[in-house]
Scaffold this motif. Sequence first.
Motif, PDB file in Angstrom:
ATOM      1  N   VAL A  48      11.510  47.416  32.812  1.00 51.98           N
ATOM      2  CA  VAL A  48      11.050  47.766  33.873  1.00 51.98           C
ATOM      3  C   VAL A  48      10.140  46.446  34.558  1.00 51.98           C
ATOM      4  CG1 VAL A  48       9.171  48.946  35.302  1.00 51.98           C
ATOM      5  CG2 VAL A  48      10.787  50.220  33.844  1.00 51.98           C
ATOM      6  N   LEU A  49      10.397  45.956  35.583  1.00 54.00           N
ATOM      7  CA  LEU A  49       9.698  44.907  36.109  1.00 54.00           C
ATOM      8  C   LEU A  49       8.562  45.203  36.811  1.00 54.00           C
ATOM      9  CD1 LEU A  49       9.677  41.699  36.325  1.00 54.00           C
ATOM     10  CD2 LEU A  49      11.051  42.019  38.560  1.00 54.00           C
ATOM     11  N   VAL A  50       7.450  44.784  36.800  1.00 56.71           N
ATOM     12  CA  VAL A  50       6.240  45.111  37.588  1.00 56.71           C
ATOM     13  C   VAL A  50       6.108  43.559  38.617  1.00 56.71           C
ATOM     14  CG1 VAL A  50       3.681  45.123  37.671  1.00 56.71           C
ATOM     15  CG2 VAL A  50       5.159  46.114  35.549  1.00 56.71           C
ATOM     16  N   ASP A  51       6.254  43.915  39.911  1.00 54.49           N
ATOM     17  CA  ASP A  51       6.305  43.050  40.834  1.00 54.49           C
ATOM     18  C   ASP A  51       7.305  41.866  40.770  1.00 54.49           C
ATOM     19  OD1 ASP A  51       4.250  44.090  42.510  1.00 54.49           O
ATOM     20  OD2 ASP A  51       2.833  42.761  41.474  1.00 54.49           O
ATOM     21  N   ALA A  52       8.672  42.213  41.589  1.00 55.82           N
ATOM     22  CA  ALA A  52       9.534  41.420  41.917  1.00 55.82           C
ATOM     23  C   ALA A  52       8.857  40.199  42.929  1.00 55.82           C
ATOM     24  CB  ALA A  52      10.643  41.712  42.477  1.00 55.82           C
ATOM     25  N   ALA A  53       8.071  39.362  42.720  1.00 53.35           N
ATOM     26  CA  ALA A  53       7.218  38.764  43.494  1.00 53.35           C
ATOM     27  C   ALA A  53       7.948  37.356  44.378  1.00 53.35           C
ATOM     28  CB  ALA A  53       5.874  38.048  42.797  1.00 53.35           C
ATOM     29  N   ALA A  54       8.831  36.823  43.698  1.00 49.44           N
ATOM     30  CA  ALA A  54       9.499  35.734  44.309  1.00 49.44           C
ATOM     31  C   ALA A  54      10.492  35.242  43.230  1.00 49.44           C
ATOM     32  CB  ALA A  54       8.679  34.633  44.643  1.00 49.44           C
ATOM     33  N   GLU A  55      11.344  34.325  43.430  1.00 49.42           N
ATOM     34  CA  GLU A  55      12.383  33.565  42.585  1.00 49.42           C
ATOM     35  C   GLU A  55      12.973  34.439  41.512  1.00 49.42           C
ATOM     36  OE1 GLU A  55      10.189  30.606  40.423  1.00 49.42           O
ATOM     37  OE2 GLU A  55       9.042  29.979  42.156  1.00 49.42           O
ATOM     38  N   ALA A  56      14.216  35.020  42.421  1.00 48.26           N
ATOM     39  CA  ALA A  56      14.899  36.010  41.909  1.00 48.26           C
ATOM     40  C   ALA A  56      15.730  35.146  40.814  1.00 48.26           C
ATOM     41  CB  ALA A  56      16.038  36.578  42.751  1.00 48.26           C
ATOM     42  N   GLU A  57      15.918  33.845  40.920  1.00 47.12           N
ATOM     43  CA  GLU A  57      16.748  32.859  40.026  1.00 47.12           C
ATOM     44  C   GLU A  57      15.852  32.935  38.670  1.00 47.12           C
ATOM     45  OE1 GLU A  57      14.434  30.465  42.770  1.00 47.12           O
ATOM     46  OE2 GLU A  57      15.497  32.171  43.024  1.00 47.12           O
ATOM     47  N   THR A  58      14.485  33.017  38.773  1.00 49.63           N
ATOM     48  CA  THR A  58      13.747  32.894  37.668  1.00 49.63           C
ATOM     49  C   THR A  58      13.481  34.238  36.954  1.00 49.63           C
ATOM     50  OG1 THR A  58      12.323  31.327  38.748  1.00 49.63           O
ATOM     51  CG2 THR A  58      11.432  32.707  36.666  1.00 49.63           C
ATOM     52  N   LEU A  59      13.601  35.563  37.641  1.00 49.91           N
ATOM     53  CA  LEU A  59      13.592  36.906  37.203  1.00 49.91           C
ATOM     54  C   LEU A  59      14.801  37.386  36.531  1.00 49.91           C
ATOM     55  CD1 LEU A  59      11.190  38.240  40.047  1.00 49.91           C
ATOM     56  CD2 LEU A  59      10.600  37.366  37.693  1.00 49.91           C
ATOM     57  N   LEU A  60      15.857  37.243  37.338  1.00 48.87           N
ATOM     58  CA  LEU A  60      16.946  37.780  36.589  1.00 48.87           C
ATOM     59  C   LEU A  60      17.756  37.081  35.378  1.00 48.87           C
ATOM     60  CD1 LEU A  60      19.093  38.266  40.284  1.00 48.87           C
ATOM     61  CD2 LEU A  60      18.068  39.874  38.720  1.00 48.87           C
ATOM     62  N   PRO A  61      17.578  35.870  35.248  1.00 43.83           N
ATOM     63  CA  PRO A  61      17.929  35.762  33.567  1.00 43.83           C
ATOM     64  C   PRO A  61      16.943  36.163  32.533  1.00 43.83           C
ATOM     65  CG  PRO A  61      17.829  33.570  35.156  1.00 43.83           C
ATOM     66  CD  PRO A  61      17.467  34.813  36.053  1.00 43.83           C
ATOM     67  N   LEU A  62      15.641  36.489  33.047  1.00 50.72           N
ATOM     68  CA  LEU A  62      14.891  37.096  31.915  1.00 50.72           C
ATOM     69  C   LEU A  62      15.249  38.759  31.668  1.00 50.72           C
ATOM     70  CD1 LEU A  62      11.254  36.255  33.224  1.00 50.72           C
ATOM     71  CD2 LEU A  62      12.596  35.207  31.075  1.00 50.72           C
ATOM     72  N   VAL A  63      15.617  39.394  32.734  1.00 47.87           N
ATOM     73  CA  VAL A  63      16.417  40.622  32.654  1.00 47.87           C
ATOM     74  C   VAL A  63      17.639  40.734  31.753  1.00 47.87           C
ATOM     75  CG1 VAL A  63      17.460  42.422  34.026  1.00 47.87           C
ATOM     76  CG2 VAL A  63      15.486  41.520  34.664  1.00 47.87           C
ATOM     77  N   GLY A  64      18.353  39.733  32.063  1.00 45.59           N
ATOM     78  CA  GLY A  64      19.920  39.446  31.218  1.00 45.59           C
ATOM     79  C   GLY A  64      20.627  40.556  31.514  1.00 45.59           C
ATOM     80  N   ASP A  65      21.485  40.814  30.239  1.00 38.19           N
ATOM     81  CA  ASP A  65      22.394  41.911  30.593  1.00 38.19           C
ATOM     82  C   ASP A  65      22.153  43.245  30.392  1.00 38.19           C
ATOM     83  OD1 ASP A  65      24.351  39.660  31.073  1.00 38.19           O
ATOM     84  OD2 ASP A  65      24.936  39.335  29.005  1.00 38.19           O
ATOM     85  N   ALA A  66      20.910  43.288  30.050  1.00 36.30           N
ATOM     86  CA  ALA A  66      20.198  44.725  29.314  1.00 36.30           C
ATOM     87  C   ALA A  66      20.137  45.625  30.528  1.00 36.30           C
ATOM     88  CB  ALA A  66      18.697  44.466  28.786  1.00 36.30           C
ATOM     89  N   GLY A  67      20.062  45.077  31.836  1.00 37.06           N
ATOM     90  CA  GLY A  67      19.599  45.888  33.008  1.00 37.06           C
ATOM     91  C   GLY A  67      18.387  46.084  33.132  1.00 37.06           C
ATOM     92  N   LEU A  68      18.029  46.631  34.457  1.00 39.26           N
ATOM     93  CA  LEU A  68      16.766  46.982  34.698  1.00 39.26           C
ATOM     94  C   LEU A  68      16.512  48.260  35.499  1.00 39.26           C
ATOM     95  CD1 LEU A  68      14.019  45.307  35.085  1.00 39.26           C
ATOM     96  CD2 LEU A  68      14.500  44.926  37.407  1.00 39.26           C
ATOM     97  N   ALA A  69      15.614  49.172  34.780  1.00 37.93           N
ATOM     98  CA  ALA A  69      15.633  50.387  35.103  1.00 37.93           C
ATOM     99  C   ALA A  69      14.802  50.731  36.518  1.00 37.93           C
ATOM    100  CB  ALA A  69      14.945  51.422  34.003  1.00 37.93           C
ATOM    101  N   ALA A  70      13.675  49.798  36.607  1.00 40.52           N
ATOM    102  CA  ALA A  70      13.116  49.947  37.802  1.00 40.52           C
ATOM    103  C   ALA A  70      12.069  48.665  38.054  1.00 40.52           C
ATOM    104  CB  ALA A  70      12.089  51.145  37.717  1.00 40.52           C
TER     105      ALA A  70
END
Length: 223
Positions: A48-70
């Motif tokens: 789960v991610l708390v605040d998708a504040a900016a920079e999807a290009e930074t956040l999505l690699p952290l999420v990786g292949d595991a997916g994001l529930a919310a």
Amino acid sequence: MTYTGDVRPGGEPDVRELSCLSITKVAVDPEMSNNCYLLRCLETGEQVLVDAAAEAETLLPLVGDAGLAAVVTTHQHWDHHRALAAVVGATGAAVLVGTPDADAVTEQTGVEVTRRVEHGDTVQVGRCSLTVLALAGHTPGSVALRYDDPDGHPHLFTGDSLFPGGVGSTFGDDAAFRQLVDEVETKVFATLPDETWFYPGHGGDSTLGVERPQLPQWRERGW
């Protein structure tokens, strides 16, 4: 390495592993320096991610292949949801927002809110359960998330409602300030121990024990 919570935009994230939950803190946007927190259940891998504040290009690699529930958006201010549409579009994650702020988030981002949360609701991250604290004042629907580590102290993700040194800005609105400081005192300081570590929407972390003696000063100064 020991977790400090000291992160900077463009720098490396800081990771804290509890017994059941991993917390990855990353800062985005050099101008606003927002904090985003990726929470991962160590048993199931759910995230789960708390605040998708900016920079999807930074956040999505952290999420990786595991997916994001919310994605939990702590409040309606623009700097806390600029990457929401891109992150949700890439992951299909559910969108959780405090009820009074939900319509504004949709209006500003074009993203439909999947679940409107209220004080006392729970947010699951795999086997880990976080409790929603509604802390009105910075915005009407601001929320914090409390995680009670079964093998340690509580952890609190406060958005812009509580920082080291004071509550969040109420932009000169005295009534909103009184509301926010009351809510923080009764729902946070009165219910959680000094060891509680909190993670704000900008800047460094702190503990309630460090901040508690300053509460009377915050009230007196009015911000």
